[in-house]
Design a protein around this motif. Structure first.
Motif, PDB file in Angstrom:
ATOM      1  N   GLU A   2      12.205  19.123  64.704  1.00 37.23           N
ATOM      2  CA  GLU A   2      12.157  20.582  64.903  1.00 37.23           C
ATOM      3  C   GLU A   2      12.919  21.335  63.810  1.00 37.23           C
ATOM      4  O   GLU A   2      12.759  22.539  63.654  1.00 37.23           O
ATOM      5  N   ASN A   3      13.736  20.593  63.031  1.00 35.37           N
ATOM      6  CA  ASN A   3      14.481  21.258  61.943  1.00 35.37           C
ATOM      7  C   ASN A   3      13.833  21.074  60.576  1.00 35.37           C
ATOM      8  O   ASN A   3      14.426  21.414  59.553  1.00 35.37           O
ATOM      9  N   SER A   4      12.606  20.551  60.545  1.00 37.08           N
ATOM     10  CA  SER A   4      12.010  20.211  59.244  1.00 37.08           C
ATOM     11  C   SER A   4      11.815  21.441  58.364  1.00 37.08           C
ATOM     12  O   SER A   4      11.739  21.319  57.137  1.00 37.08           O
ATOM     13  N   GLY A   5      11.750  22.625  58.966  1.00 36.80           N
ATOM     14  CA  GLY A   5      11.557  23.859  58.206  1.00 36.80           C
ATOM     15  C   GLY A   5      12.607  24.072  57.126  1.00 36.80           C
ATOM     16  O   GLY A   5      12.314  24.714  56.110  1.00 36.80           O
ATOM     17  N   VAL A   6      13.802  23.493  57.300  1.00 33.24           N
ATOM     18  CA  VAL A   6      14.844  23.708  56.275  1.00 33.24           C
ATOM     19  C   VAL A   6      14.469  23.048  54.946  1.00 33.24           C
ATOM     20  O   VAL A   6      15.050  23.362  53.912  1.00 33.24           O
ATOM     21  N   LEU A   7      13.476  22.145  54.984  1.00 31.06           N
ATOM     22  CA  LEU A   7      13.047  21.498  53.735  1.00 31.06           C
ATOM     23  C   LEU A   7      12.122  22.400  52.924  1.00 31.06           C
ATOM     24  O   LEU A   7      11.915  22.187  51.733  1.00 31.06           O
ATOM     25  N   GLN A   8      11.577  23.392  53.611  1.00 25.87           N
ATOM     26  CA  GLN A   8      10.527  24.236  53.049  1.00 25.87           C
ATOM     27  C   GLN A   8      10.851  24.779  51.655  1.00 25.87           C
ATOM     28  O   GLN A   8      10.000  24.777  50.771  1.00 25.87           O
ATOM     29  N   ASN A   9      12.091  25.239  51.482  1.00 26.22           N
ATOM     30  CA  ASN A   9      12.418  25.901  50.215  1.00 26.22           C
ATOM     31  C   ASN A   9      13.049  24.983  49.176  1.00 26.22           C
ATOM     32  O   ASN A   9      13.606  25.453  48.196  1.00 26.22           O
ATOM     33  N   MET A  10      12.967  23.670  49.407  1.00 15.64           N
ATOM     34  CA  MET A  10      13.678  22.774  48.486  1.00 15.64           C
ATOM     35  C   MET A  10      12.841  22.375  47.274  1.00 15.64           C
ATOM     36  O   MET A  10      13.369  21.849  46.306  1.00 15.64           O
ATOM     37  N   GLY A  11      11.552  22.591  47.344  1.00 16.83           N
ATOM     38  CA  GLY A  11      10.702  22.258  46.196  1.00 16.83           C
ATOM     39  C   GLY A  11       9.380  21.699  46.661  1.00 16.83           C
ATOM     40  O   GLY A  11       9.096  21.638  47.850  1.00 16.83           O
ATOM     41  N   ARG A  12       8.567  21.268  45.661  1.00 13.40           N
ATOM     42  CA  ARG A  12       7.206  20.804  45.991  1.00 13.40           C
ATOM     43  C   ARG A  12       7.069  19.292  45.908  1.00 13.40           C
ATOM     44  O   ARG A  12       6.110  18.716  46.383  1.00 13.40           O
TER      45      ARG A  12
END
Ligand code: NAP
Ligand code: ZN
Length: 353
Positions: A2-12
């Motif tokens: 449920e916390n995977s969204g924090v990865l969103q802005n880390m890169g592609r």
């Protein structure tokens, strides 16, 4: 998940760094993090070659893969070894530097690191350290840099539920030694002391249960993971000291796991501090962990560590020489000279506290 969204802005693009033994596949951590990356539409490659006490050669290979795949960030999944490797890879992927510059901290830009610990011991998920085995100096050596503190850490005790008993003991003693050495360190402060005392309060009874051969249940595992996190935060402020400085030789030359090596030395280190600094805070540390005396602590630690392998006089000379050059001796409330280190080693081997 449920916390995977924090990865969103880390890169592609991510490089996922994990151990070579496959434990992260078995405990579900690797699948969870890869699914989370997929969910965020982040591409990833796997580097699964990290050995315990990772070498400089391994992290160089990982850095090359990070460069080729144009990784934007590194995800470390596993015990302290894969997490430390991930941090070093994050540095080397961004900097064309020599090994000496790496250890000297001569870099600024590093790739961000995500840490997923699967042991409860090193606290590497919150520390500015990466510890590598460097065969050129026949020792382990730390990189220390605020740039390698992981940007994100996911702690899920479930990944630790099936750690074998020997690794559970090794890692719990490591966390204990971080809290203990950190509490006694000349760099300690009121906040690090609060965290150290809490970690000692939590880990002491867990060590006692392990000495009685009680298998940790899920509740115990949760406590150990939390305590190792606290102890990692402690050494981030204070550094480690004599047990780590001397323990590295037991690991390098005699294959003693990292935490167990510290546990062997803590009693003799404590005797040295007690003799040199009678007013140290050591009693408070024992009290917090539930010990009544130095002997009480030594009996418990040594029952958990078992007997160390025999050392030859040449081994002893080398161990003392190497430890005497360690920078972290300066964190100890009394700094041992070579004769003191020889005495600490003698007590460790003879077990006469
Ligand atoms: P580790 O070397 O990472 O792992 C030891 C063994 O445990 C490996 O065989 C590993 O298998 C296995 N393992 C890991 N997680 C497991 C799980 N959940 N279930 C079953 N087996 C598992 O051990 P560690 O004690 O966590 O890390 C030690 C390293 O960290 C040392 O190099 C030490 O110097 C360093 N350290 C770093 C810091 C810091 O602040 N950076 C602090 C203290 C210590 P795999 O082969 O599958 O990985
Ligand atoms: Zn340690």
């Amino acid at each position: 998940m449920e916390n995977s969204g924090v990865l969103q802005n880390m890169g592609r693009q991510a490089l996922v760094v994990t151990g070579r033994g496959g434990s992260s596949r078995r405990n579900g951590s690797l699948e969870d993090i890869c699914t989370a990356l997929d969910k965020c539409h982040i591409k990833w490659e796997l580097f699964d070659k990290v050995e315990p006490n990772p070498s400089v050669t391994t992290v160089m290979e990982g850095a090359q893969q990070a460069q080729i795949s144009k990784a934007d960030f590194i995800v470390g999944v596993g015990g302290g070894s894969p997490l430390d490797a991930a941090k070093a890879i994050a540095i080397l992927a961004k900097n064309e530097i020599t090994v000496d510059q790496l250890f000297a901290g001569h870099f600024e830009k590093v790739l961000p690191v995500v840490a997923v610990p699967t042991t409860a011991g090193t606290g590497s998920e919150v520390t500015p350290y990466s510890i590598l085995t460097y065969s050129k100096i026949q020792n382990k050596k730390s990189i220390r840099s605020p740039y390698i503190i992981p940007a994100v850490a996911f702690l899920d005790p479930e990944y630790t539920f099936n750690i074998p008993m020997d690794t559970t003991v090794d890692t719990a003693i490591d966390a204990f030694s971080h809290a203990y050495e950190g509490f006694l360190s000349v760099n300690s402060n009121p906040i690090s002391d609060l965290m150290a005392l809490e970690a000692l309060r939590l880990i002491g009874p867990e060590l006692l249960l392990m000495a009685r051969q009680v298998q940790p249940d899920q509740g115990n595992r949760q406590v150990l993971l939390y305590a190792s996190l606290l102890a990692g935060m402690v050494i981030s402020h204070t550094g480690t000291s004599v047990p780590h400085a001397m323990g590295y030789s037991f690991t390098y030359f005699k294959d003693v796991p990292h935490g167990r090596a510290n546990g062997l030395i803590i009693p003799a280190f404590s005797r040295f501090i007690l003799d040199k600094c009678p007013n140290s805070k050591m009693n408070l540390a024992w009290q917090a962990a539930g010990f009544t005396s130095l002997k009480d602590m030594a009996d418990l630690l040594w029952s958990l560590t078992g007997t160390p392998a025999e050392l030859t006089p040449e081994d002893e000379r080398v161990f003392v020489n190497i430890a005497s050059q360690a920078k972290n001796l300066a964190n100890s409330p009394a700094i041992p000279d070579k004769a003191d280190l020889a005495q600490i080693l003698a007590i460790t081997m003879n077990r006469q506290i």
